[in-house]
Design a protein around this motif. Sequence first.
Motif, PDB file in Angstrom:
ATOM      1  N   MET A 156     -12.363  19.652  43.416  1.00 11.37           N
ATOM      2  CA  MET A 156     -11.398  18.499  42.570  1.00 11.37           C
ATOM      3  C   MET A 156     -11.306  18.879  41.571  1.00 11.37           C
ATOM      4  SD  MET A 156     -12.674  14.758  42.747  1.00 11.37           S
ATOM      5  CE  MET A 156     -11.796  13.575  41.720  1.00 11.37           C
ATOM      6  N   THR A 157     -12.054  18.857  40.958  1.00 15.33           N
ATOM      7  CA  THR A 157     -12.058  19.485  39.304  1.00 15.33           C
ATOM      8  C   THR A 157     -11.177  20.797  39.096  1.00 15.33           C
ATOM      9  OG1 THR A 157     -13.867  18.815  39.002  1.00 15.33           O
ATOM     10  CG2 THR A 157     -13.026  19.663  37.365  1.00 15.33           C
ATOM     11  N   ALA A 158     -11.442  21.533  40.234  1.00 19.19           N
ATOM     12  CA  ALA A 158     -10.379  22.909  40.295  1.00 19.19           C
ATOM     13  C   ALA A 158      -9.295  22.313  40.361  1.00 19.19           C
ATOM     14  CB  ALA A 158     -11.148  24.238  41.075  1.00 19.19           C
ATOM     15  N   PHE A 159      -8.934  21.141  41.763  1.00 18.02           N
ATOM     16  CA  PHE A 159      -7.057  21.224  41.314  1.00 18.02           C
ATOM     17  C   PHE A 159      -6.898  19.984  40.335  1.00 18.02           C
ATOM     18  CE2 PHE A 159      -5.152  17.540  43.000  1.00 18.02           C
ATOM     19  CZ  PHE A 159      -3.981  17.918  43.517  1.00 18.02           C
TER      20      PHE A 159
ATOM     21  N   LEU B 229      -1.826  11.615  41.127  1.00 18.41           N
ATOM     22  CA  LEU B 229      -1.925  12.496  40.907  1.00 18.41           C
ATOM     23  C   LEU B 229      -3.833  12.439  41.593  1.00 18.41           C
ATOM     24  CD1 LEU B 229      -0.633  14.721  38.395  1.00 18.41           C
ATOM     25  CD2 LEU B 229      -0.984  15.354  40.727  1.00 18.41           C
ATOM     26  N   PHE B 230      -4.530  11.130  40.711  1.00 20.09           N
ATOM     27  CA  PHE B 230      -6.198  10.674  40.724  1.00 20.09           C
ATOM     28  C   PHE B 230      -6.458  10.565  42.350  1.00 20.09           C
ATOM     29  CE2 PHE B 230      -8.865   7.054  40.919  1.00 20.09           C
ATOM     30  CZ  PHE B 230     -10.349   7.546  39.684  1.00 20.09           C
ATOM     31  N   HIS B 231      -5.301  10.082  42.891  1.00 19.07           N
ATOM     32  CA  HIS B 231      -5.278   9.468  44.148  1.00 19.07           C
ATOM     33  C   HIS B 231      -5.470  11.226  45.313  1.00 19.07           C
ATOM     34  CE1 HIS B 231      -5.543   5.878  44.010  1.00 19.07           C
ATOM     35  NE2 HIS B 231      -4.441   5.557  43.679  1.00 19.07           N
ATOM     36  N   ALA B 232      -4.311  12.191  44.920  1.00 16.38           N
ATOM     37  CA  ALA B 232      -4.616  13.317  45.211  1.00 16.38           C
ATOM     38  C   ALA B 232      -5.817  14.320  45.090  1.00 16.38           C
ATOM     39  CB  ALA B 232      -3.289  14.004  44.767  1.00 16.38           C
ATOM     40  N   GLY B 233      -6.549  13.927  43.670  1.00 10.44           N
ATOM     41  CA  GLY B 233      -7.541  14.967  43.609  1.00 10.44           C
ATOM     42  C   GLY B 233      -8.869  14.313  44.548  1.00 10.44           C
ATOM     43  N   HIS B 234      -8.719  13.233  44.664  1.00  9.59           N
ATOM     44  CA  HIS B 234      -9.565  12.120  45.698  1.00  9.59           C
ATOM     45  C   HIS B 234      -9.714  12.557  46.765  1.00  9.59           C
ATOM     46  CE1 HIS B 234     -10.994  10.220  41.910  1.00  9.59           C
ATOM     47  NE2 HIS B 234     -12.414  10.263  42.202  1.00  9.59           N
ATOM     48  N   LEU B 235      -8.739  12.852  47.389  1.00  6.20           N
ATOM     49  CA  LEU B 235      -8.118  13.200  48.708  1.00  6.20           C
ATOM     50  C   LEU B 235      -8.483  15.161  49.098  1.00  6.20           C
ATOM     51  CD1 LEU B 235      -7.140  12.742  51.779  1.00  6.20           C
ATOM     52  CD2 LEU B 235      -4.602  13.632  50.932  1.00  6.20           C
ATOM     53  N   VAL B 236      -7.901  15.696  47.545  1.00  2.00           N
ATOM     54  CA  VAL B 236      -8.438  16.742  47.407  1.00  2.00           C
ATOM     55  C   VAL B 236     -10.975  16.639  48.275  1.00  2.00           C
ATOM     56  CG1 VAL B 236      -9.233  18.794  46.652  1.00  2.00           C
ATOM     57  CG2 VAL B 236      -7.349  18.098  46.663  1.00  2.00           C
TER      58      VAL B 236
END
Length: 186
Positions: free
Chosen positions: A47-50, A150-157
Amino acid sequence: MSVSDRLRSIAETEGDTEATDRHSQQEHLAGAVLRGIQAGFVATIIMTAFRLPILRSLPPSANFWAQYVTGDNPEEHTFMGLVLHFVYGIQAGAIFGGLFALQDAERSIEPEQRGLVWGSIYGMVLSAFGSQFMLKELLDIQLEADELALFHAGHLVYGLSLGAWVGSRTEGVEDPEAEYEYDDGN
Protein backbone atom coordinates in the motif's frame (compact mmCIF):
# COMPACT_ATOMS: atom_id res chain seq x y z
CA MET A 1 4.46 -23.67 23.32
CA SER A 2 6.93 -26.45 22.68
CA VAL A 3 6.06 -29.71 20.96
CA SER A 4 6.31 -31.63 24.24
CA ASP A 5 3.93 -29.13 25.92
CA ARG A 6 1.45 -29.57 23.05
CA LEU A 7 1.66 -33.36 23.28
CA ARG A 8 1.24 -33.24 27.06
CA SER A 9 -1.76 -30.94 26.66
CA ILE A 10 -3.31 -33.26 24.09
CA ALA A 11 -2.59 -36.31 26.26
CA GLU A 12 -4.21 -34.63 29.28
CA THR A 13 -7.36 -33.94 27.30
CA GLU A 14 -7.45 -37.28 25.51
CA GLY A 15 -10.95 -38.66 25.60
CA ASP A 16 -12.30 -35.16 26.24
CA THR A 17 -13.25 -34.23 22.68
CA GLU A 18 -14.67 -30.86 23.74
CA ALA A 19 -11.33 -29.83 25.28
CA THR A 20 -9.43 -31.18 22.27
CA ASP A 21 -11.71 -29.30 19.88
CA ARG A 22 -11.32 -26.11 21.93
CA HIS A 23 -7.53 -26.55 21.92
CA SER A 24 -7.40 -27.10 18.15
CA GLN A 25 -9.71 -24.12 17.59
CA GLN A 26 -7.40 -21.94 19.67
CA GLU A 27 -4.38 -23.17 17.69
CA HIS A 28 -6.26 -22.54 14.44
CA LEU A 29 -7.17 -19.01 15.52
CA ALA A 30 -3.62 -18.28 16.73
CA GLY A 31 -2.21 -19.45 13.39
CA ALA A 32 -4.74 -17.31 11.53
CA VAL A 33 -3.83 -14.23 13.57
CA LEU A 34 -0.13 -14.90 12.88
CA ARG A 35 -0.89 -15.13 9.14
CA GLY A 36 -2.81 -11.88 9.48
CA ILE A 37 0.17 -10.17 11.14
CA GLN A 38 2.44 -11.30 8.31
CA ALA A 39 -0.14 -10.26 5.72
CA GLY A 40 -0.66 -6.89 7.40
CA PHE A 41 3.06 -6.18 7.20
CA VAL A 42 3.30 -7.18 3.54
CA ALA A 43 0.07 -5.39 2.57
CA THR A 44 1.24 -2.20 4.31
CA ILE A 45 4.48 -2.28 2.30
CA ILE A 46 2.48 -2.74 -0.91
CA MET A 47 0.00 0.00 0.00
CA THR A 48 2.80 2.42 0.88
CA ALA A 49 4.64 1.63 -2.35
CA PHE A 50 1.40 2.27 -4.27
CA ARG A 51 0.68 5.51 -2.43
CA LEU A 52 4.08 7.25 -2.41
CA PRO A 53 4.60 7.90 -6.13
CA ILE A 54 0.97 8.88 -6.73
CA LEU A 55 0.30 11.19 -3.78
CA ARG A 56 3.96 12.12 -3.27
CA SER A 57 3.34 12.12 0.46
CA LEU A 58 3.47 9.78 3.38
CA PRO A 59 0.32 8.53 5.14
CA PRO A 60 -1.32 11.02 7.54
CA SER A 61 -0.21 9.10 10.64
CA ALA A 62 2.55 11.69 11.16
CA ASN A 63 -0.26 14.23 11.61
CA PHE A 64 -1.70 12.04 14.38
CA TRP A 65 1.70 11.86 16.11
CA ALA A 66 2.26 15.60 15.81
CA GLN A 67 -1.23 16.53 17.01
CA TYR A 68 -1.60 14.10 19.92
CA VAL A 69 1.97 13.46 21.08
CA THR A 70 4.37 16.31 20.26
CA GLY A 71 2.16 19.24 19.29
CA ASP A 72 4.48 20.39 16.52
CA ASN A 73 4.86 20.07 12.73
CA PRO A 74 3.92 16.70 11.11
CA GLU A 75 6.79 17.03 8.57
CA GLU A 76 9.20 16.56 11.48
CA HIS A 77 7.80 13.10 12.21
CA THR A 78 8.21 11.14 8.99
CA PHE A 79 9.74 8.13 10.77
CA MET A 80 7.08 7.99 13.51
CA GLY A 81 4.39 8.44 10.86
CA LEU A 82 5.68 5.37 9.03
CA VAL A 83 5.98 3.41 12.28
CA LEU A 84 2.35 4.22 13.16
CA HIS A 85 1.27 3.38 9.61
CA PHE A 86 2.86 -0.08 9.95
CA VAL A 87 1.40 -0.58 13.44
CA TYR A 88 -2.07 0.21 12.07
CA GLY A 89 -1.55 -2.06 9.06
CA ILE A 90 -0.20 -4.99 11.08
CA GLN A 91 -2.92 -4.66 13.71
CA ALA A 92 -5.63 -4.54 11.03
CA GLY A 93 -4.04 -7.60 9.41
CA ALA A 94 -4.14 -9.54 12.69
CA ILE A 95 -7.84 -8.72 13.09
CA PHE A 96 -8.55 -9.73 9.48
CA GLY A 97 -6.67 -13.02 9.94
CA GLY A 98 -8.74 -13.87 13.00
CA LEU A 99 -12.02 -12.89 11.36
CA PHE A 100 -11.13 -14.83 8.21
CA ALA A 101 -10.47 -17.96 10.27
CA LEU A 102 -13.83 -17.65 12.02
CA GLN A 103 -15.73 -17.41 8.75
CA ASP A 104 -17.21 -20.64 7.55
CA ALA A 105 -17.76 -20.89 3.80
CA GLU A 106 -18.75 -23.60 1.43
CA ARG A 107 -15.88 -25.63 0.03
CA SER A 108 -16.83 -24.59 -3.50
CA ILE A 109 -15.31 -21.19 -2.76
CA GLU A 110 -11.54 -21.44 -2.59
CA PRO A 111 -9.76 -19.64 0.28
CA GLU A 112 -7.85 -17.48 -2.20
CA GLN A 113 -11.11 -16.28 -3.76
CA ARG A 114 -12.66 -15.61 -0.35
CA GLY A 115 -9.51 -13.76 0.65
CA LEU A 116 -9.71 -11.45 -2.34
CA VAL A 117 -13.41 -10.72 -1.86
CA TRP A 118 -13.32 -10.26 1.92
CA GLY A 119 -9.96 -8.48 1.78
CA SER A 120 -11.27 -5.89 -0.67
CA ILE A 121 -14.38 -5.33 1.46
CA TYR A 122 -12.25 -5.09 4.60
CA GLY A 123 -9.89 -2.62 2.93
CA MET A 124 -12.80 -0.39 1.94
CA VAL A 125 -14.29 -0.56 5.45
CA LEU A 126 -10.90 0.52 6.83
CA SER A 127 -10.79 3.30 4.26
CA ALA A 128 -14.25 4.57 5.20
CA PHE A 129 -13.31 4.47 8.89
CA GLY A 130 -10.01 6.20 8.14
CA SER A 131 -11.50 8.98 6.05
CA GLN A 132 -14.60 9.62 8.14
CA PHE A 133 -13.30 9.14 11.66
CA MET A 134 -9.51 9.31 11.72
CA LEU A 135 -9.04 12.10 9.19
CA LYS A 136 -12.20 14.19 9.60
CA GLU A 137 -12.97 13.77 13.29
CA LEU A 138 -9.61 13.17 14.97
CA LEU A 139 -7.27 15.11 12.72
CA ASP A 140 -9.64 17.66 11.14
CA ILE A 141 -8.26 16.84 7.67
CA GLN A 142 -10.57 17.26 4.69
CA LEU A 143 -9.16 15.55 1.58
CA GLU A 144 -9.83 16.93 -1.90
CA ALA A 145 -11.88 14.64 -4.16
CA ASP A 146 -8.85 13.31 -6.08
CA GLU A 147 -6.87 12.74 -2.85
CA LEU A 148 -9.84 10.94 -1.31
CA ALA A 149 -10.16 8.67 -4.36
CA LEU A 150 -6.47 7.77 -4.07
CA PHE A 151 -6.85 7.27 -0.31
CA HIS A 152 -9.61 4.73 -1.03
CA ALA A 153 -7.60 3.14 -3.85
CA GLY A 154 -4.65 2.67 -1.50
CA HIS A 155 -6.86 0.90 1.03
CA LEU A 156 -8.33 -1.28 -1.72
CA VAL A 157 -4.77 -2.28 -2.68
CA TYR A 158 -4.10 -3.01 1.01
CA GLY A 159 -7.24 -5.15 1.30
CA LEU A 160 -6.56 -7.11 -1.87
CA SER A 161 -2.96 -7.77 -0.79
CA LEU A 162 -4.07 -8.74 2.70
CA GLY A 163 -6.78 -11.07 1.46
CA ALA A 164 -4.55 -12.68 -1.16
CA TRP A 165 -1.84 -13.38 1.42
CA VAL A 166 -4.19 -14.78 4.07
CA GLY A 167 -6.32 -16.73 1.59
CA SER A 168 -3.34 -18.38 -0.06
CA ARG A 169 -1.97 -19.51 3.29
CA THR A 170 -5.10 -20.72 5.03
CA GLU A 171 -7.26 -23.83 5.37
CA GLY A 172 -7.81 -25.80 2.22
CA VAL A 173 -4.39 -24.87 0.94
CA GLU A 174 -2.58 -27.95 2.15
CA ASP A 175 0.80 -27.39 0.55
CA PRO A 176 1.19 -23.95 -1.07
CA GLU A 177 4.45 -24.97 -2.77
CA ALA A 178 2.78 -27.94 -4.47
CA GLU A 179 -0.51 -26.13 -5.19
CA TYR A 180 1.21 -23.25 -6.94
CA GLU A 181 3.80 -25.37 -8.74
CA TYR A 182 3.99 -24.19 -12.33
CA ASP A 183 6.60 -26.69 -13.54
CA ASP A 184 4.04 -29.44 -14.09
CA GLY A 185 1.73 -27.37 -16.27
CA ASN A 186 -0.53 -25.85 -13.58
